[in-house]
Structures are given as C-alpha cells and as structure tokens.
Design a protein around this motif. Structure first.
Motif, PDB file in Angstrom:
ATOM      1  N   VAL A 195      41.781  37.772  53.335  1.00 14.82           N
ATOM      2  CA  VAL A 195      41.059  38.128  52.061  1.00 14.82           C
ATOM      3  C   VAL A 195      39.887  37.828  52.249  1.00 14.82           C
ATOM      4  O   VAL A 195      39.494  37.292  52.490  1.00 14.82           O
ATOM      5  CB  VAL A 195      42.308  37.218  51.118  1.00 14.82           C
ATOM      6  CG1 VAL A 195      42.379  37.870  49.653  1.00 14.82           C
ATOM      7  CG2 VAL A 195      43.587  38.045  51.125  1.00 14.82           C
ATOM      8  N   PRO A 196      39.653  39.184  51.697  1.00 16.14           N
ATOM      9  CA  PRO A 196      37.673  38.560  50.869  1.00 16.14           C
ATOM     10  C   PRO A 196      37.262  37.794  49.957  1.00 16.14           C
ATOM     11  O   PRO A 196      38.501  38.027  49.124  1.00 16.14           O
ATOM     12  CB  PRO A 196      37.660  40.029  51.254  1.00 16.14           C
ATOM     13  CG  PRO A 196      38.930  40.857  51.049  1.00 16.14           C
ATOM     14  CD  PRO A 196      39.493  40.682  51.698  1.00 16.14           C
ATOM     15  N   PHE A 197      36.838  37.152  50.233  1.00 17.14           N
ATOM     16  CA  PHE A 197      36.054  36.601  48.560  1.00 17.14           C
ATOM     17  C   PHE A 197      35.528  37.348  48.028  1.00 17.14           C
ATOM     18  O   PHE A 197      34.565  37.865  48.274  1.00 17.14           O
ATOM     19  CB  PHE A 197      35.878  35.782  49.722  1.00 17.14           C
ATOM     20  CG  PHE A 197      35.225  33.988  48.488  1.00 17.14           C
ATOM     21  CD1 PHE A 197      35.867  33.670  47.209  1.00 17.14           C
ATOM     22  CD2 PHE A 197      34.362  34.145  47.647  1.00 17.14           C
ATOM     23  CE1 PHE A 197      36.035  32.703  46.546  1.00 17.14           C
ATOM     24  CE2 PHE A 197      34.184  33.083  46.634  1.00 17.14           C
ATOM     25  CZ  PHE A 197      35.018  32.601  46.192  1.00 17.14           C
ATOM     26  N   ARG A 198      36.102  37.395  46.877  1.00 16.29           N
ATOM     27  CA  ARG A 198      35.231  37.540  45.537  1.00 16.29           C
ATOM     28  C   ARG A 198      34.631  37.158  44.983  1.00 16.29           C
ATOM     29  O   ARG A 198      35.252  35.255  44.116  1.00 16.29           O
ATOM     30  CB  ARG A 198      35.928  38.737  45.270  1.00 16.29           C
ATOM     31  CG  ARG A 198      35.670  40.057  44.403  1.00 16.29           C
ATOM     32  CD  ARG A 198      36.596  40.477  43.391  1.00 16.29           C
ATOM     33  NE  ARG A 198      37.658  41.559  44.359  1.00 16.29           N
ATOM     34  CZ  ARG A 198      38.413  42.358  44.061  1.00 16.29           C
ATOM     35  NH1 ARG A 198      38.618  42.875  42.693  1.00 16.29           N
ATOM     36  NH2 ARG A 198      38.657  43.438  45.120  1.00 16.29           N
ATOM     37  N   LYS A 199      33.188  36.683  44.690  1.00 13.84           N
ATOM     38  CA  LYS A 199      32.297  35.805  43.641  1.00 13.84           C
ATOM     39  C   LYS A 199      32.143  36.562  42.462  1.00 13.84           C
ATOM     40  O   LYS A 199      31.649  37.731  42.459  1.00 13.84           O
ATOM     41  CB  LYS A 199      31.141  35.937  44.474  1.00 13.84           C
ATOM     42  CG  LYS A 199      31.152  34.851  43.688  1.00 13.84           C
ATOM     43  CD  LYS A 199      29.017  34.142  44.087  1.00 13.84           C
ATOM     44  CE  LYS A 199      28.680  33.144  43.498  1.00 13.84           C
ATOM     45  NZ  LYS A 199      27.165  32.711  43.854  1.00 13.84           N
ATOM     46  N   TYR A 200      33.051  35.816  41.423  1.00 20.12           N
ATOM     47  CA  TYR A 200      32.681  36.624  39.962  1.00 20.12           C
ATOM     48  C   TYR A 200      32.040  36.159  39.324  1.00 20.12           C
ATOM     49  O   TYR A 200      30.887  35.335  39.613  1.00 20.12           O
ATOM     50  CB  TYR A 200      34.103  36.503  39.223  1.00 20.12           C
ATOM     51  CG  TYR A 200      35.219  37.175  40.020  1.00 20.12           C
ATOM     52  CD1 TYR A 200      35.426  38.706  39.567  1.00 20.12           C
ATOM     53  CD2 TYR A 200      36.054  36.338  40.488  1.00 20.12           C
ATOM     54  CE1 TYR A 200      36.127  39.032  39.997  1.00 20.12           C
ATOM     55  CE2 TYR A 200      37.103  37.240  41.127  1.00 20.12           C
ATOM     56  CZ  TYR A 200      37.211  38.809  40.315  1.00 20.12           C
ATOM     57  OH  TYR A 200      38.385  38.959  40.972  1.00 20.12           O
ATOM     58  N   ASP A 201      30.547  36.528  38.279  1.00 21.69           N
ATOM     59  CA  ASP A 201      30.118  36.295  37.521  1.00 21.69           C
ATOM     60  C   ASP A 201      30.264  36.043  36.721  1.00 21.69           C
ATOM     61  O   ASP A 201      30.301  37.483  35.143  1.00 21.69           O
ATOM     62  CB  ASP A 201      28.449  37.322  37.236  1.00 21.69           C
ATOM     63  CG  ASP A 201      27.190  36.875  36.546  1.00 21.69           C
ATOM     64  OD1 ASP A 201      26.902  35.368  36.605  1.00 21.69           O
ATOM     65  OD2 ASP A 201      26.191  37.770  36.194  1.00 21.69           O
ATOM     66  N   TYR A 202      30.250  34.511  35.692  1.00 25.88           N
ATOM     67  CA  TYR A 202      30.875  34.827  34.378  1.00 25.88           C
ATOM     68  C   TYR A 202      30.366  34.956  33.349  1.00 25.88           C
ATOM     69  O   TYR A 202      30.414  34.446  31.953  1.00 25.88           O
ATOM     70  CB  TYR A 202      31.023  33.862  34.128  1.00 25.88           C
ATOM     71  CG  TYR A 202      33.181  33.235  35.204  1.00 25.88           C
ATOM     72  CD1 TYR A 202      34.440  34.107  34.856  1.00 25.88           C
ATOM     73  CD2 TYR A 202      33.017  32.693  36.755  1.00 25.88           C
ATOM     74  CE1 TYR A 202      35.121  34.483  35.931  1.00 25.88           C
ATOM     75  CE2 TYR A 202      34.684  33.240  37.177  1.00 25.88           C
ATOM     76  CZ  TYR A 202      35.306  33.819  37.297  1.00 25.88           C
ATOM     77  OH  TYR A 202      36.005  34.172  37.151  1.00 25.88           O
ATOM     78  N   SER A 203      28.472  35.084  33.513  1.00 22.88           N
ATOM     79  CA  SER A 203      27.497  35.103  32.892  1.00 22.88           C
ATOM     80  C   SER A 203      27.680  35.760  31.223  1.00 22.88           C
ATOM     81  O   SER A 203      27.255  35.377  30.794  1.00 22.88           O
ATOM     82  CB  SER A 203      26.365  34.958  33.450  1.00 22.88           C
ATOM     83  OG  SER A 203      26.164  36.116  33.883  1.00 22.88           O
TER      84      SER A 203
END
Length: 103
Positions: free
Chosen positions: A89-97
């Motif tokens: 499963v591709p890793f998805r990096k979220y920007d919580y800023s």
C-alpha cells in the motif's frame, strides 16, 4: 468481441476446441501460442493486476476467456505464495499544518 449479444455477460468458455481456434476473435492469451501464464512470468502477470487494489482484474476488463482467466488466477496465486508478486500500500504523508496551529 468476446461475448454474445448486446450487453457483455460472461466471456466465452474457451477459444481453443480440439486443438484449433474455434473463433475468429480469440482472447489475447489464446491468440499467441507462445504466451504462457506461468507464476515465474511476473511481468506478464502484473499487467492483469490492479495497481490500486492488488487484485486480479475481471475477465470482462481483460478480455480473457474463462479458461485462461482461471489459469491466470492460479498463476497469480502461486506467484504470490512464492513471494514473486507483492502488493504494498503506498504510504501517504499528510500535512497537518493546515489544521493545527504552530504552537
């Protein structure tokens, strides 16, 4: 066309009968006699696997006859058991800023 009638249902059972092509429009796997659905032929098997889900595409999308689709399912399962085909499963990096203050 790999089906009878206006709306596609199931594809034909087989393209080869008694050693000869029984139809004018065989499926891609029956068309080429040197194309073998083997578990070690990973590059060929990956063409029939969905990149989003990792599942084998249906015969209505691939255009394979039912016999070759069953061979494809067996070959993919054997390749997955041997560890030749993996699905990550591709890793998805979220920007919580956007949601939190910079405290």
């Amino acid at each position: 066309r790999n089906h009878k009638g206006l709306y596609p249902r199931k594809t034909r059972k087989t393209c080869v009968r008694k050693g000869f092509l029984a139809t004018g429009n065989p499926c891609p796997a029956c068309r080429d006699e040197y194309l073998i659905l083997h578990p070690k032929n990973v590059d060929l098997l990956k063409q029939f696997i969905s990149p989003q889900t990792g599942q084998v595409l249906s015969y209505s999308k691939t255009g394979l006859c039912q016999m070759k689709h069953l061979e494809l399912l067996v070959a993919v399962e054997q390749a997955m058991d041997a560890g030749l085909i993996t699905f990550d499963v591709p890793f998805r990096k979220y920007d919580y800023s956007e949601y939190y203050d910079k405290e």
